[in-house]
Design an enzyme around this catalytic site. Structure first.
Site, PDB file in Angstrom:
ATOM      1  N   ARG A  47      -2.106   4.536  41.853  1.00 25.65           N
ATOM      2  CA  ARG A  47      -3.364   4.604  41.200  1.00 25.65           C
ATOM      3  C   ARG A  47      -3.333   4.294  39.664  1.00 25.65           C
ATOM      4  O   ARG A  47      -4.007   4.851  38.950  1.00 25.65           O
ATOM      5  CB  ARG A  47      -3.995   5.882  41.576  1.00 25.65           C
ATOM      6  CG  ARG A  47      -4.366   6.211  42.913  1.00 25.65           C
ATOM      7  CD  ARG A  47      -5.498   5.414  43.563  1.00 25.65           C
ATOM      8  NE  ARG A  47      -5.821   5.689  44.849  1.00 25.65           N
ATOM      9  CZ  ARG A  47      -5.040   5.637  45.875  1.00 25.65           C
ATOM     10  NH1 ARG A  47      -4.049   4.598  45.924  1.00 25.65           N
ATOM     11  NH2 ARG A  47      -5.598   5.953  47.122  1.00 25.65           N
TER      12      ARG A  47
ATOM     13  N   GLU B 193     -10.166  12.085  39.001  1.00 26.23           N
ATOM     14  CA  GLU B 193      -9.764  10.612  39.112  1.00 26.23           C
ATOM     15  C   GLU B 193     -10.738   9.666  38.537  1.00 26.23           C
ATOM     16  O   GLU B 193     -10.002   8.521  38.090  1.00 26.23           O
ATOM     17  CB  GLU B 193      -9.865  10.479  40.957  1.00 26.23           C
ATOM     18  CG  GLU B 193      -9.220   9.118  41.099  1.00 26.23           C
ATOM     19  CD  GLU B 193      -8.754   8.939  42.528  1.00 26.23           C
ATOM     20  OE1 GLU B 193      -7.883   9.978  43.122  1.00 26.23           O
ATOM     21  OE2 GLU B 193      -9.073   8.001  43.187  1.00 26.23           O
TER      22      GLU B 193
ATOM     23  N   SER C 184     -13.286   9.882  45.637  1.00 22.41           N
ATOM     24  CA  SER C 184     -12.459  11.200  45.546  1.00 22.41           C
ATOM     25  C   SER C 184     -12.752  11.482  43.979  1.00 22.41           C
ATOM     26  O   SER C 184     -12.162  10.773  43.215  1.00 22.41           O
ATOM     27  CB  SER C 184     -11.166  10.993  45.749  1.00 22.41           C
ATOM     28  OG  SER C 184     -10.935  10.596  47.139  1.00 22.41           O
TER      29      SER C 184
HETATM   30  C1  LIG Z   1     -17.096   6.037  48.037  1.00 30.48           C
HETATM   31  C2  LIG Z   1     -16.033   5.497  47.358  1.00 30.48           C
HETATM   32  C3  LIG Z   1     -14.919   5.517  47.995  1.00 30.48           C
HETATM   33  C4  LIG Z   1     -13.633   4.994  47.289  1.00 30.48           C
HETATM   34  N1  LIG Z   1     -12.456   5.092  47.996  1.00 30.48           N
HETATM   35  C5  LIG Z   1     -11.592   4.514  47.214  1.00 30.48           C
HETATM   36  C6  LIG Z   1      -9.986   4.433  48.013  1.00 30.48           C
HETATM   37  O1  LIG Z   1      -9.864   4.668  49.286  1.00 30.48           O
HETATM   38  N2  LIG Z   1      -8.935   4.081  47.054  1.00 30.48           N
HETATM   39  C7  LIG Z   1      -9.117   3.499  46.115  1.00 30.48           C
HETATM   40  O2  LIG Z   1      -8.155   3.154  45.304  1.00 30.48           O
HETATM   41  N3  LIG Z   1     -10.313   3.691  45.355  1.00 30.48           N
HETATM   42  C8  LIG Z   1     -11.395   4.074  45.975  1.00 30.48           C
HETATM   43  N4  LIG Z   1     -12.501   4.318  45.065  1.00 30.48           N
HETATM   44  C9  LIG Z   1     -12.623   3.885  43.905  1.00 30.48           C
HETATM   45  C10 LIG Z   1     -13.088   2.552  43.362  1.00 30.48           C
HETATM   46  O3  LIG Z   1     -13.781   1.992  44.408  1.00 30.48           O
HETATM   47  C11 LIG Z   1     -11.984   1.665  42.857  1.00 30.48           C
HETATM   48  O4  LIG Z   1     -11.257   2.254  41.921  1.00 30.48           O
HETATM   49  C12 LIG Z   1     -12.697   0.530  42.760  1.00 30.48           C
HETATM   50  O5  LIG Z   1     -11.461  -0.634  42.416  1.00 30.48           O
HETATM   51  C13 LIG Z   1     -13.316   0.249  41.552  1.00 30.48           C
HETATM   52  O6  LIG Z   1     -13.888  -1.127  41.357  1.00 30.48           O
HETATM   53  P1  LIG Z   1     -15.196  -1.258  40.145  1.00 30.48           P
HETATM   54  O7  LIG Z   1     -15.659  -2.812  40.344  1.00 30.48           O
HETATM   55  O8  LIG Z   1     -16.348  -0.477  40.825  1.00 30.48           O
HETATM   56  O9  LIG Z   1     -14.833  -1.008  38.909  1.00 30.48           O
HETATM   57  P2  LIG Z   1     -15.557  -0.267  37.695  1.00 30.48           P
HETATM   58  O10 LIG Z   1     -15.723   1.224  38.378  1.00 30.48           O
HETATM   59  O11 LIG Z   1     -16.493  -1.153  37.178  1.00 30.48           O
HETATM   60  O12 LIG Z   1     -14.222   0.138  36.548  1.00 30.48           O
HETATM   61  C14 LIG Z   1     -13.233   0.845  36.791  1.00 30.48           C
HETATM   62  C15 LIG Z   1     -12.297   0.614  35.623  1.00 30.48           C
HETATM   63  O13 LIG Z   1     -11.623  -0.689  35.740  1.00 30.48           O
HETATM   64  C16 LIG Z   1     -11.997  -1.280  34.492  1.00 30.48           C
HETATM   65  N5  LIG Z   1     -12.302  -2.774  34.942  1.00 30.48           N
HETATM   66  C17 LIG Z   1     -13.167  -3.159  35.766  1.00 30.48           C
HETATM   67  N6  LIG Z   1     -13.264  -4.112  35.976  1.00 30.48           N
HETATM   68  C18 LIG Z   1     -12.213  -4.853  35.404  1.00 30.48           C
HETATM   69  C19 LIG Z   1     -11.706  -6.147  34.824  1.00 30.48           C
HETATM   70  N7  LIG Z   1     -12.267  -7.399  35.623  1.00 30.48           N
HETATM   71  N8  LIG Z   1     -10.697  -6.476  33.923  1.00 30.48           N
HETATM   72  C20 LIG Z   1     -10.167  -5.219  33.468  1.00 30.48           C
HETATM   73  N9  LIG Z   1     -10.545  -4.230  33.504  1.00 30.48           N
HETATM   74  C21 LIG Z   1     -11.623  -3.924  34.411  1.00 30.48           C
HETATM   75  C22 LIG Z   1     -13.114  -0.749  33.851  1.00 30.48           C
HETATM   76  O14 LIG Z   1     -13.169  -0.558  32.415  1.00 30.48           O
HETATM   77  C23 LIG Z   1     -13.002   0.883  34.275  1.00 30.48           C
HETATM   78  O15 LIG Z   1     -11.924   1.354  33.328  1.00 30.48           O
HETATM   79  C24 LIG Z   1     -13.776   4.692  45.699  1.00 30.48           C
HETATM   80  C25 LIG Z   1     -15.016   4.895  45.312  1.00 30.48           C
HETATM   81  C26 LIG Z   1     -16.230   5.171  45.903  1.00 30.48           C
HETATM   82  C27 LIG Z   1     -17.551   5.234  45.341  1.00 30.48           C
END
Ligand SMILES: Cc1cc2nc3c(=O)[nH]c(=O)nc-3n(C[C@H](O)[C@H](O)[C@H](O)COP(=O)(O)OP(=O)(O)OC[C@H]3O[C@@H](n4cnc5c(N)ncnc54)[C@H](O)[C@@H]3O)c2cc1C
Length: 382
Positions: A189, A365, A267
């Protein structure tokens, strides 16, 4: 927040020179529907990027104008962030779309995916094409550009297993870079992008996917059983990657609340890693404690078990409470009204209660975003 910011001046000057960047930025945007925890958040300025040239243009204007004093913050799907009530930063939203085949043989296909592609849709698309490797990562919310940030992982697979490279813009030096998987310095992660927040904007991700339908990983939990059921229904001897994907979708839909129905960010606490000695002492008192052996005489403890045993399943501090079926997930019961502060109160209450019972510290997390767009540290919360 509604007054003209220095960025507006840059935008106006760009309009004068005929650039279309003014169409991309808006002042004082409400981001409460742009984060899956549905926390109330107003941002000074949001810039939507639908191609890479727009980023170049924007950054030139940003660096040359007075706006360069305003911090930048990258936001994708908002599923792993806890946003502040007021975000005094320029929010960059990468929404570039596209999936290209770069190379293809009988054994593999190389694809390049733009940052704005929805992650789950990409997984389904690749599996339907007969391109395998991402199926275990189905139903993770968010966009593709964010996936490398925390090296998303689930059911025994991590993004780094298929990722070949990332094309990213280095914001401080305004330069484009091609980063190999090893340049990304992935960990559990974790990645270079997570360790240096708001430094990189990922715009494309390159994957190598395989084409062997017999090559699956189904050893986690009930995946094998459910995938086999799908195979049986179709009269196939063994499950395919499509069966595995479907099994994982089923399990996740049962286990995790859908953020659209009940806002959450997955989580909320990391599984703490403690000394094996401490784990064994706890096991003598609580024989059902759930732990997984780790290197160096350490044990990873299931945070969900700790929270549940501390009597907090469905508990917390309203409106932020743990989910009835999954204590590790914090849910928001007053969408678009609850704030980051409400989350902090519930987080401290839960972590303190767990600490008092087990002397184990829980860490958060999702990424805590400060008012200036910088990220909070992942310090222990007790
Ligand atoms: C119901 C649920 C289940 C989930 N299950 C999992 C799982 O099983 N495994 C897991 O690993 N995660 C899980 N997650 C966490 C999450 O979905 C992941 O971390 C996902 O990759 C975040 O993507 P996002 O587009 O929403 O990013 P955001 O929440 O918008 O951003 C997350 C971080 O990344 C940075 N960021 C975003 N986009 C970029 C970019 N293009 N370039 C540089 N930095 C960037 C942001 O500044 C921020 O710090 C879960 C979340 C939820 C709500």
């Amino acid at each position: 927040m509604t007054q003209a910011s220095p960025l507006d001046l840059s935008i106006q000057s760009l309009t004068a020179t005929g650039s279309s960047i003014d169409l991309l930025a808006s002042s004082s945007s409400d981001l409460s529907q742009a984060n899956t925890m549905a926390l109330a958040c107003l941002a000074d300025t949001v810039v939507t990027l639908t191609d890479e040239a727009q980023l170049d243009n924007f950054m030139t204007a940003y660096a040359e104008g007075t706006a360069h004093k305003i911090p930048l913050f990258v936001l994708s799907g908002g599923s792993n962030v806890l946003l502040p009530a007021e975000l005094n930063a320029i929010v960059l939203q990468p929404k570039m779309r596209g999936i290209d085949i770069i190379d293809q043989t009988d054994d593999y296909v190389d694809i390049e995916v733009m940052a704005g592609e929805n992650w789950h849709d990409l997984v389904v698309h690749t599996v339907n094409q007969g391109w395998y490797g991402l199926e275990n990562l189905a139903l993770i919310p968010g966009l593709t550009g964010a996936a490398p940030v925390q090296n998303i992982g689930a059911y025994g697979v991590q993004l780094e297993d298929c990722l070949q490279y990332v094309r990213a813009y280095h914001l401080p030096t305004q330069t484009w870079h091609h980063l190999s998987a090893s340049d990304c310095a992935f960990g559990y992660r974790d990645s270079i992008f997570k360790r240096t927040p708001n430094t990189w904007l990922i715009s494309r991700v390159g994957f190598r996917l395989h084409t062997d339908p017999n090559n699956i990983l189904a050893s986690y939990g009930d995946v094998q059983t459910i995938a086999q059921r799908y195979a049986d229904q179709q009269g196939r001897k063994l499950p395919t990657p499509h069966d595995v994907m479907q099994a994982i979708i089923d399990i996740r839909q049962q286990k995790l609340p859908d953020p659209k129905q009940l806002p959450n960010c997955g989580s909320f606490f990391q599984n703490p890693i403690i000394a094996q000695e401490q784990f064994m002492a706890l096991q003598a008192i609580y024989p059902t404690i759930v732990g997984y052996p780790m290197p160096d005489a350490m044990t990873k403890v299931a945070a969900g078990w700790l929270i549940e045993q501390a009597g907090l399943k469905g508990g917390g501090v309203a409106p932020i409470v743990t989910h009835q079926q999954q204590a590790l997930v914090l849910t928001n019961h007053t969408p678009y009204q609850a704030t980051q502060e409400d989350v902090a109160i519930a987080q401290h209450y839960i972590a303190n209660t767990v600490y008092e019972k087990f002397a184990i510290q829980l860490s958060r997390e999702p990424v805590w975003i400060n008012a200036d767009g910088s990220t909070g540290s992942t310090e222990h919360v007790v």
